[in-house]
Design a protein around this motif. Structure first.
Motif, PDB file in Angstrom:
ATOM      1  N   GLN B 216       0.801  -1.210   0.000  1.00  0.00           N
ATOM      2  CA  GLN B 216       0.000   0.000   0.000  1.00  0.00           C
ATOM      3  C   GLN B 216       0.839   1.268   0.000  1.00  0.00           C
ATOM      4  OE1 GLN B 216      -3.069  -0.217   2.962  1.00  0.00           O
ATOM      5  NE2 GLN B 216      -4.297  -1.512   1.629  1.00  0.00           N
ATOM      6  N   GLN B 243      -9.246  -4.515   6.946  1.00  0.00           N
ATOM      7  CA  GLN B 243      -9.504  -3.939   5.628  1.00  0.00           C
ATOM      8  C   GLN B 243      -8.266  -4.010   4.743  1.00  0.00           C
ATOM      9  OE1 GLN B 243     -10.591   0.073   5.953  1.00  0.00           O
ATOM     10  NE2 GLN B 243     -11.614   0.186   3.984  1.00  0.00           N
ATOM     11  N   GLU B 244      -7.110  -3.689   5.370  1.00  0.00           N
ATOM     12  CA  GLU B 244      -5.873  -3.720   4.584  1.00  0.00           C
ATOM     13  C   GLU B 244      -5.581  -5.130   4.100  1.00  0.00           C
ATOM     14  OE1 GLU B 244      -3.516  -2.194   7.661  1.00  0.00           O
ATOM     15  OE2 GLU B 244      -3.809  -0.099   7.134  1.00  0.00           O
ATOM     16  N   GLU B 247      -7.874  -6.038   1.228  1.00  0.00           N
ATOM     17  CA  GLU B 247      -7.528  -5.415  -0.064  1.00  0.00           C
ATOM     18  C   GLU B 247      -6.359  -6.120  -0.713  1.00  0.00           C
ATOM     19  OE1 GLU B 247      -8.618  -0.860   0.862  1.00  0.00           O
ATOM     20  OE2 GLU B 247      -6.832  -1.217  -0.376  1.00  0.00           O
ATOM     21  N   GLN B 251      -6.028  -8.250  -4.173  1.00  0.00           N
ATOM     22  CA  GLN B 251      -5.168  -7.879  -5.305  1.00  0.00           C
ATOM     23  C   GLN B 251      -4.288  -9.038  -5.727  1.00  0.00           C
ATOM     24  OE1 GLN B 251      -3.335  -4.437  -3.625  1.00  0.00           O
ATOM     25  NE2 GLN B 251      -4.693  -3.030  -4.693  1.00  0.00           N
TER      26      GLN B 251
END
Lengths: 518, 275
Positions: B216, B243-244, B247, B251
């Motif tokens: 990120q 949440q991180e 994500e 990906q």
């Protein structure tokens, strides 16, 4: 399995957030403890007053003060808390002196109102209200809170004496007011009575001739008068006729003169009789009829004399007395007729007078009844006043004077500290919970699974290098030391401020020993 | 007897040869054209990266527990290692990226420990390359003074041999010393291909580990992903938010290259290590 993890999870949270919990908890607790000890100590002095009911039964002698005790206590409270009273006490004992400069009188009064408490003592809930009233056991306590124990006691006793003196004053005043009131009532009625009496007397005077009690005698008098009148009329008639057809008769003149003398003597004797009997008749020793007869006889005699004189005058043509004897007779007759007239008028008037008189008499009787009633009430009032003066009615007795309190009632240090510690702990726990809720990082495999449906392929524990291990050890020992110090400190505090430790242990041991099966 | 003596002397001479080489790495240029097949499999290659000796204290301070094996906590990495190997084997993967959603998740530590654990098996040649061109940590963690830097190579074509060091028998480490703003472009450059080729030809590794920057903070990892077979996502318990993780996992998962998630810095008590 789930349960285990949860517990471990909590333990992990606890370990992680320990400081976050501990620091606020300790800070708040310490602050509260400091505050608890810094707060000024306030002492409360209390006195108890008992309301003793009247010893003399109330139906024999009723007191004039009849409000029940609760009401009276309210009244007392209002009196005691009156501004002037409080300011006077504040001045006398120099209360709140340190802050005097900044305090306005109103504030001083407010402080005192908060510091004074007058509470009714409850006898007990087992008695019904009627029983309580019968027993008459009512009391109240008076207390005052202040920073100095001695002054608190003094002020309380001052309040007590104020209450007692007020009470007596009130009662006496009330009693005397009551009797004064009824005295006034009575004198008012008295005056009315007097006025009415004079009115009746005047009325009687004005209507003397027509009073009902003389009605019978008047009627009799009228009858007599009527008879006399008719007699007179006959005589007059006779005289006239005699006048018309009589010639001077010389020989009769002497006879007539002789008759006249005889008659005059008779008349004199009648008059004398009348004079004698008159007073006796008035006193009632002689019947009235007799007097009437006598009067009649007197009149008849006078008439005869006049008639004879008239004959003689007509016989020798000389006038024996002034005026025509006939006209004298006529005049006499007229006066009798007038009298009769007056009598009959008065007889007619009498019923009316009777009615009026009865009305006046009734009024008089009513007033008398009123008077009697007022007198009774006045007597009661005077008795009540007497009761008060002799202190025989319900009275206040001080059964417990205010002593100097040895221990402060406020601040309640134990409670404050306990509440503070709970508050601190609560705060700590709250903060921990708050942060835990705000923290949305993943922490365990469970988190990953639950939230993301992911299983990690490996879980690496936090690896402490030696520096961190040393730090942890140090922190651990630091906590141990702090803990021990806190224990020692609290033991010392308890020992100093609450109770010596050996005593405390003994107490606790005594309690426990009962329970232990030794 | 004679044959044995000859064989022994032959063996002795062959053993002597590798000891001369470390002194010559600086002087000799590496001939990229030298095919690795020419060298007999049992004999070490012509060129060897310089050997470094790791300081135990530094390793311990930086939480590298899989090297010395005295610390009982290395067992966790053994588990990781086993699973990784299984995955590699199942899918015929060879290159693995180690990344994380956010910085300070411990991906370098995990990557290095994994590398050491892997390299302990003699049949698993491991190469670890520090491709974190923003904050290179591998050399620092191991306490190595790099003479070359991969970043420099990618940037302006410095010598590649200098960038590699040998740790132990089975593990080669490509170190990085520089920070570049345009790291993602470097990572995608043509020189990257050269680097990869070099690694494969020179070392013939069974596993190549790449230490990538956090996903990120920059897009290096994402853009490098197509070049590797699989990626390990290292998340830190108590620091990385769900949440991180979600994500990044998505990906990587889109490319179907997620090898797995490693939950690092976990404080849930695990079983005592009794080995």
């Amino acid at each position: 399995m789930e349960q285990e993890i949860d517990l471990r999870g909590y333990l992990a949270v606890a370990r992680r957030r320990f400081l976050l919990f501990l620091v606020p908890a300790i800070v708040v607790s310490a602050a509260v403890v400091a505050v608890a000890f810094a707060l000024p100590r306030i002492y409360e002095a209390k006195a108890t007053i008992l309301v003793e009911s009247q010893l003399i039964p109330t139906d024999l002698a009723s007191p004039t003060v009849t409000a029940n005790a609760t009401e009276r206590i309210q009244v007392i409270r209002q009196r005691v808390l009156a501004r002037d009273n409080l300011l006077q006490i504040a001045g006398k004992f120099a209360l709140y002196d340190k802050q005097r400069a900044q305090l306005s009188p109103t504030q001083i009064v407010e402080y005192m109102r908060e510091a004074i408490a007058i509470r009714q003592i409850d006898v007990g809930n087992q008695l019904t209200r009627r029983q309580r009233r019968q027993l008459g056991v009512i009391g109240f306590t008076v207390s005052f809170e202040y920073q100095s124990a001695v002054i608190a006691a003094r002020v309380t006793n001052e309040l007590v004496s104020t209450i007692l003196s007020h009470n007596i004053e009130t009662r006496l005043t009330r009693a005397s007011e009551t009797s004064k009131f009824f005295k006034q009532q009575r004198s008012r009625i008295e005056q009315k009575l007097l006025a009415l009496e004079s009115k009746i007397a005047e009325f009687k005077r004005n209507n003397e001739e027509a009073l009902p009690d003389t009605l019978v005698s008047r009627r009799q008098q009228l009858v007599v008068l009527s008879a006399q009148i008719s007699e007179l009329e006959r005589r007059i008639q006779w005289g006239r006729s005699a006048n018309e057809n009589t010639s001077p008769d010389r020989s009769n003149a002497d006879q007539i003169a002789f008759q006249i003398q005889a008659k005059e003597v008779q008349l004199e004797s009648y008059r004398a009789q009348r004079g004698q009997l008159g007073p006796l008749a008035e006193k009632g020793f002689v019947p009235k009829n007799r007097i009437i007869d006598l009067d009649r006889q007197i009149v008849v005699a006078e008439i005869d004399i006049n008639a004879l004189k008239a004959r003689m005058a007509s016989a020798d043509g000389t006038q024996v007395y002034e005026g025509d004897p006939l006209s004298a007779l006529k005049a006499f007759h007229q006066s009798l007729v007038d009298q009769a007239d007056a009598l009959s008028k008065s007889i007619v008037k009498t019923p009316v007078v009777e009615v009026e008189l009865n009305a006046l008499n009734r009024e008089y009787e009513n007033l008398q009844a009123e008077y009697r009633l007022a007198q009774t009430k006045l007597d009661n009032a005077l008795t009540g006043e007497r009761l008060e003066q002799d202190r025989q009615s319900e009275r206040f007795e001080v059964i417990e004077q205010a002593t100097v309190p040895s221990e402060p009632t406020k601040p309640e240090r134990g409670k404050i500290m306990l509440a503070g510690s709970f508050g601190g702990i609560g705060l700590g726990v709250g903060l921990v919970i708050l942060l835990e809720l705000l923290d949305n990082s993943v922490r365990t495999v469970g988190d990953l699974e639950k939230r993301l449906q992911l299983r990690p392929i490996a879980v690496i524990p936090y690896i402490n290098n030696s520096a961190e291990m040393r730090k942890r050890k140090r922190r651990f020992w630091l906590f141990v030391v702090m803990f021990v110090m806190i224990i020692i400190a609290s033991v010392l505090l308890v020992d100093r401020f609450y109770m010596p430790i050996d005593l405390l242990f003994e107490k606790i041991w005594n309690r426990i020993a009962v329970l232990l099966p030794i | 007897m004679e044959q044995i003596r000859v064989a022994l002397s032959k063996a002795r001479t062959s053993l002597d040869q590798p000891q001369d080489n470390p002194d010559n790495t600086a002087a000799e240029g590496v001939d990229l054209a030298v095919p690795a097949e020419e060298v007999p499999a049992s004999v070490t290659p012509l060129w060897q990266p310089r050997q470094v000796h790791l300081d135990d204290e530094v390793l311990e301070a930086n939480r590298i527990v899989s090297y010395a094996m005295d610390d009982e906590r290395h067992v966790a990495f053994n588990l990781l290692r086993t699973r990784v190997r299984k995955a590699l084997h199942d899918n015929n993967w060879r290159s693995i990226a180690v990344t994380s959603p956010t910085p300070n998740c411990g991906k370098t530590m995990v990557g290095l420990n994994l590398a050491f654990a892997l390299a302990r098996s003699p049949e698993c040649r491991t190469v670890m390359i520090d491709l974190d061109l923003k904050r290179p940590a591998v050399a620092k963690t191991l306490g190595i003074q790099p003479t070359g830097s991969i970043g420099q190579f990618l940037n302006n074509g410095a010598n590649l041999e200098d960038c590699f060091v040998q740790v132990g028998e089975n593990l080669t480490i490509g170190v990085n010393n520089d920070r570049y703003r345009h790291s993602s472009e470097l990572v995608l450059s043509a020189r990257m291909d050269k680097l990869l080729e070099f690694v494969h030809t020179t070392f013939d590794p069974d596993v190549v580990l790449f230490d990538l920057p956090p996903m990120q903070t920059c897009d290096d990892a994402l853009s490098f992903l197509p070049r590797i077979d699989a990626a390990l996502l290292v998340v830190a318990a108590g620091a990385t938010t769900a949440q991180e993780v979600d994500e990044c996992e998505q990906q990587i998962g889109v490319l179907e290259k997620l090898l797995g998630i490693v939950l690092n810095k976990s404080d849930s008590p695990t079983e005592d290590y009794y080995y």
